[in-house]
Design a protein around this motif. Structure first.
Motif, PDB file in Angstrom:
ATOM      1  N   ARG A  51       0.825  -1.216   0.000  1.00 57.32           N
ATOM      2  CA  ARG A  51       0.000   0.000   0.000  1.00 57.32           C
ATOM      3  C   ARG A  51       0.863   1.271   0.000  1.00 57.32           C
ATOM      4  O   ARG A  51       0.758   2.079  -0.920  1.00 57.32           O
ATOM      5  N   LYS A  52       1.714   1.437   0.989  1.00 61.82           N
ATOM      6  CA  LYS A  52       2.487   2.670   1.141  1.00 61.82           C
ATOM      7  C   LYS A  52       3.314   3.011  -0.095  1.00 61.82           C
ATOM      8  O   LYS A  52       3.403   4.176  -0.499  1.00 61.82           O
ATOM      9  N   ASP A  53       3.921   2.009  -0.713  1.00 67.04           N
ATOM     10  CA  ASP A  53       4.859   2.261  -1.812  1.00 67.04           C
ATOM     11  C   ASP A  53       4.263   2.033  -3.192  1.00 67.04           C
ATOM     12  O   ASP A  53       4.994   1.953  -4.182  1.00 67.04           O
ATOM     13  N   TYR A  54       2.951   1.971  -3.298  1.00 72.53           N
ATOM     14  CA  TYR A  54       2.293   1.873  -4.602  1.00 72.53           C
ATOM     15  C   TYR A  54       2.012   3.296  -5.092  1.00 72.53           C
ATOM     16  O   TYR A  54       0.872   3.765  -5.124  1.00 72.53           O
ATOM     17  N   ILE A  55       3.063   3.982  -5.464  1.00 73.60           N
ATOM     18  CA  ILE A  55       2.976   5.434  -5.696  1.00 73.60           C
ATOM     19  C   ILE A  55       2.219   5.796  -6.976  1.00 73.60           C
ATOM     20  O   ILE A  55       1.818   6.944  -7.150  1.00 73.60           O
ATOM     21  N   GLY A  56       2.016   4.822  -7.863  1.00 72.23           N
ATOM     22  CA  GLY A  56       1.255   5.104  -9.080  1.00 72.23           C
ATOM     23  C   GLY A  56      -0.204   4.722  -8.981  1.00 72.23           C
ATOM     24  O   GLY A  56      -0.991   5.010  -9.884  1.00 72.23           O
ATOM     25  N   GLU A  57      -0.575   4.059  -7.893  1.00 79.23           N
ATOM     26  CA  GLU A  57      -1.929   3.518  -7.769  1.00 79.23           C
ATOM     27  C   GLU A  57      -2.985   4.619  -7.697  1.00 79.23           C
ATOM     28  O   GLU A  57      -2.803   5.640  -7.022  1.00 79.23           O
ATOM     29  N   GLY A  58      -4.071   4.413  -8.385  1.00 75.97           N
ATOM     30  CA  GLY A  58      -5.213   5.321  -8.294  1.00 75.97           C
ATOM     31  C   GLY A  58      -5.056   6.616  -9.063  1.00 75.97           C
ATOM     32  O   GLY A  58      -5.941   7.478  -9.012  1.00 75.97           O
ATOM     33  N   LYS A  59      -3.970   6.780  -9.777  1.00 78.96           N
ATOM     34  CA  LYS A  59      -3.747   8.012 -10.525  1.00 78.96           C
ATOM     35  C   LYS A  59      -4.180   7.836 -11.979  1.00 78.96           C
ATOM     36  O   LYS A  59      -3.889   6.823 -12.608  1.00 78.96           O
ATOM     37  N   GLY A  60      -4.859   8.839 -12.505  1.00 79.52           N
ATOM     38  CA  GLY A  60      -5.257   8.824 -13.895  1.00 79.52           C
ATOM     39  C   GLY A  60      -4.120   9.242 -14.802  1.00 79.52           C
ATOM     40  O   GLY A  60      -3.145   9.873 -14.351  1.00 79.52           O
ATOM     41  N   PRO A  61      -4.202   8.927 -16.083  1.00 75.35           N
ATOM     42  CA  PRO A  61      -3.136   9.309 -17.021  1.00 75.35           C
ATOM     43  C   PRO A  61      -2.833  10.797 -17.009  1.00 75.35           C
ATOM     44  O   PRO A  61      -1.678  11.205 -17.215  1.00 75.35           O
ATOM     45  N   TRP A  62      -3.856  11.609 -16.792  1.00 74.60           N
ATOM     46  CA  TRP A  62      -3.678  13.065 -16.814  1.00 74.60           C
ATOM     47  C   TRP A  62      -2.848  13.576 -15.634  1.00 74.60           C
ATOM     48  O   TRP A  62      -2.430  14.728 -15.622  1.00 74.60           O
ATOM     49  N   GLN A  63      -2.604  12.711 -14.640  1.00 70.85           N
ATOM     50  CA  GLN A  63      -1.821  13.112 -13.479  1.00 70.85           C
ATOM     51  C   GLN A  63      -0.323  12.836 -13.657  1.00 70.85           C
ATOM     52  O   GLN A  63       0.461  13.078 -12.742  1.00 70.85           O
ATOM     53  N   PHE A  64       0.037  12.365 -14.836  1.00 66.09           N
ATOM     54  CA  PHE A  64       1.444  12.123 -15.147  1.00 66.09           C
ATOM     55  C   PHE A  64       1.898  13.115 -16.217  1.00 66.09           C
ATOM     56  O   PHE A  64       1.112  13.470 -17.107  1.00 66.09           O
ATOM     57  N   PRO A  65       3.143  13.557 -16.154  1.00 64.84           N
ATOM     58  CA  PRO A  65       3.611  14.615 -17.064  1.00 64.84           C
ATOM     59  C   PRO A  65       3.415  14.305 -18.543  1.00 64.84           C
ATOM     60  O   PRO A  65       3.126  15.193 -19.331  1.00 64.84           O
ATOM     61  N   HIS A  66       3.575  13.014 -18.913  1.00 66.43           N
ATOM     62  CA  HIS A  66       3.482  12.632 -20.325  1.00 66.43           C
ATOM     63  C   HIS A  66       2.367  11.624 -20.559  1.00 66.43           C
ATOM     64  O   HIS A  66       2.459  10.778 -21.446  1.00 66.43           O
ATOM     65  N   ARG A  67       1.302  11.734 -19.738  1.00 67.21           N
ATOM     66  CA  ARG A  67       0.133  10.858 -19.902  1.00 67.21           C
ATOM     67  C   ARG A  67       0.530   9.387 -19.903  1.00 67.21           C
ATOM     68  O   ARG A  67       0.157   8.632 -20.786  1.00 67.21           O
ATOM     69  N   MET A  68       1.308   8.986 -18.912  1.00 67.98           N
ATOM     70  CA  MET A  68       1.755   7.608 -18.676  1.00 67.98           C
ATOM     71  C   MET A  68       2.965   7.213 -19.519  1.00 67.98           C
ATOM     72  O   MET A  68       3.554   6.153 -19.303  1.00 67.98           O
TER      73      MET A  68
END
Length: 577
Positions: A51-68
């Protein structure tokens, strides 16, 4: 996770050292700890907390600088090989190995894509979770056609251990009573879509020997009390599993076996500990422990135990054995047979078939189902299915609907065009073949004579190629798959193969380089994954396989591991080890 689990320096002699923390390492640690053995799990990479280190979990593509998408420069510098994996993107890249730090070489004229995941949990955080039992036809295949050595075990030797791991891990699927694909202990299956059901019905009519079933996958569709006690919850059908799953809905070391092992109080973990070699005592003919190099400081240290289980992945365990030499074993520890490093295999995913459905415009689906349909290998009886090549293949895939991304490439402007982008496109189907690779002595790994990595460990040199048998198999799969779709009523059906362009490795199902067998002169391990040469040394990952079979190997990794632990525990209590 309790910080007291983690150690660096220690003078303690443990009962068991487990090298690796992925699927097999997690199971070995759990089974030993629950039997009361003091166990040290050695992991070459960093700690990843559930849980703690799943830093990409629950994030949409728009929340990443280059859309994943991963930055191109970073890909070329650190992930030149890893970027080829289907699960690699900006939300998962931290779970993949750094290619700069993990070099290997291939023989001139060959290619091999080695996917790495060096952290606590290993590739259990990234696997595709497809879970199938081997059948007796798989265990008997080498003997039947004379390629490779005969497996020293059969289905009945593993059946109860399959059940053991399935009940704990949680496998969803449907009961089919197929000779070539034994049923598991199932949780409720995911559902086929209406077009897939239509395809299933047509296949039953035109190809009764090729049943269409739902893929069997390590997801909790309906958690049992045991699963809930592990802190796991029901699958939400997000199909973002490789980001990490805080629900613990798919099986991984972090969600399942590690908490169970830790709860006993018998587990310690040594992270950031790159195993250089095994420490061998020629007088007693026993492995005493391991020599490790700190991942960060490069300082060496040693850990000791009565028994060593290598669970470091097929190529990882083989590299350790090859780099462990002595006067008695100048070509690698436990290698009196001379076959260590040979018979490398991977699955052959190199035929693709695509087509489109007519109709079903009023049908859709909910969620993102984390599995697809599956057509088991029909060529499991060599006396019944005669082809111009040996062994067989399965087909897997799914039906889906096009979305706005298809319409966005078409000409248009204005209100009507925008409205079109909100509508689902036509139904399509895509299938991919998964073929068996023959065991061949010349497909091998060895230590490079001059090149080393940053820890001073010789790099692996890999020599692995598809044979004409694999090429012929995929060409046949493409033709048969195309015929299937056409007879099932799909249109615009097309197929192609990629065997000549695609290299082994990307199936991430590499097996076979420290195979088991009945004869110590032609195998490394016995039928309990125990070294023929050194009785307190076991290898339970894919290196122990005699053949790749057709199905995904992970469930068999698990079953072989718990069976080996049970045997080893009995031998230790009887003081035979």
């Amino acid at each position: 996770m309790n910080e007291q689990l983690y150690i660096n320096e220690t003078k303690e002699t443990f009962d068991v050292l487990v090298v690796g923390s992925g699927i097999t390492g997690g199971w070995a640690a759990k089974e030993f700890c629950q039997r009361g053995f003091k166990t040290l799990m050695i992991e070459r990479g960093r700690v990843v907390e559930h849980r703690k280190d799943y830093i990409g979990e629950g994030k949409g593509p728009w929340q990443f600088p280059h859309r994943m998408k991963v930055d191109n420069l970073l890909q070329e510098q650190q992930y030149k090989v890893q970027k080829k994996c289907y699960a690699f993107n900006d939300a998962t890249k931290h779970f993949f190995g750094n290619d700069q730090e993990l070099p290997y070489t291939t023989k001139p004229g060959t290619k091999f894509d080695w996917i790495r995941a060096n952290q606590l949990g290993g590739k259990s955080l990234l696997w595709h979770r497809q879970s199938y039992r081997f059948s007796d036809f798989d265990f008997n295949a080498n003997k039947a056609d004379g390629h490779g050595n005969d497996w020293p075990i059969r289905y009945n030797d593993l059946a109860k251990w399959y059940s053991h791991v399935e009940k704990h891990a949680g496998i969803s699927g449907s009961y089919e009573q197929l000779a070539q694909l034994p049923d598991s202990e199932f949780l409720p299956a995911f559902e086929l879509t209406v077009p897939e059901l239509s395809f299933q019905k047509a296949m039953k009519q035109h190809f009764p020997d090729k049943p269409v079933i739902i893929g069997r996958t390590a997801h909790l569709t309906k958690p049992t009390e045991l699963h809930i006690s592990q802190g796991r919850g029901q699958c939400m059908a997000r199909n973002e599993c490789q980001k990490g799953c805080s629900f613990g809905a798919y099986f991984s070391t972090q969600s399942s076996t590690l908490p169970a092992a830790a709860a006993t109080g018998n587990l310690h973990i040594a992270p950031n500990s790159v195993v250089h070699s095994l420490i061998y005592d020629e007088k007693t003919n026993r492995v005493k422990g391991v020599k490790v190099i700190d991942n960060d400081t490069l300082k060496t240290r040693e850990y000791f135990a009565k028994v060593v289980f290598l669970c470091a992945s097929t190529l990882g365990s083989t590299q350790i054995l090859l780099n462990s030499t002595s006067k008695k074993f100048p070509n690698g520890l436990a290698n009196s047979s001379g076959v260590l490093g040979h018979y490398l295999m991977d699955h052959n995913y190199n035929a693709v078939i695509r087509g489109e459905f007519d109709g079903f415009d009023d049908e859709y689906y909910s969620g993102r189902r984390p599995t697809g349909l599956y057509i088991p290998n029909a060529q499991y009886r060599p006396d019944k299915y005669r082809k111009h090549y040996l062994r067989g293949y399965a087909l897997s895939g799914s039906a889906g609907r096009g979305d706005w991304r298809g319409s966005a490439w078409q000409d248009g402007i204005g209100k009507d065009f925008k409205q079109k982008l909100t509508q689902a496109g036509p139904w399509y189907m895509s299938l991919m073949a998964q073929g068996e690779m023959l065991p061949r002595f010349e497909n091998q790994v060895s230590l490079h004579r001059t090149k080393t990595d940053k820890w001073g460990i010789p790099q692996l040199e890999i020599n692995c190629q598809w044979s004409q048998n694999e090429i012929d198999m995929m060409e046949d799969a493409a033709e048969v798959g195309k015929d299937m779709m056409i007879k099932a009523g799909l249109k615009n059906v097309r197929s192609f193969t990629t065997t000549k362009e695609g290299a082994p490795g990307l199936a991430i199902h590499e097996v076979g380089t420290a195979r088991m067998g009945r004869n110590a002169k032609s195998s490394v391990l016995n039928g309990y994954n125990q070294s023929h040469d050194i009785p307190n040394l076991f290898v339970t990952d894919g290196a122990s396989f005699c053949s790749s079979a057709v199905v995904n190997p992970s469930l068999t990794f698990m079953a072989l591991t718990v069976r080996a632990v049970d045997y080893c525990a009995q031998e230790m209590k009887a003081k035979r080890i």
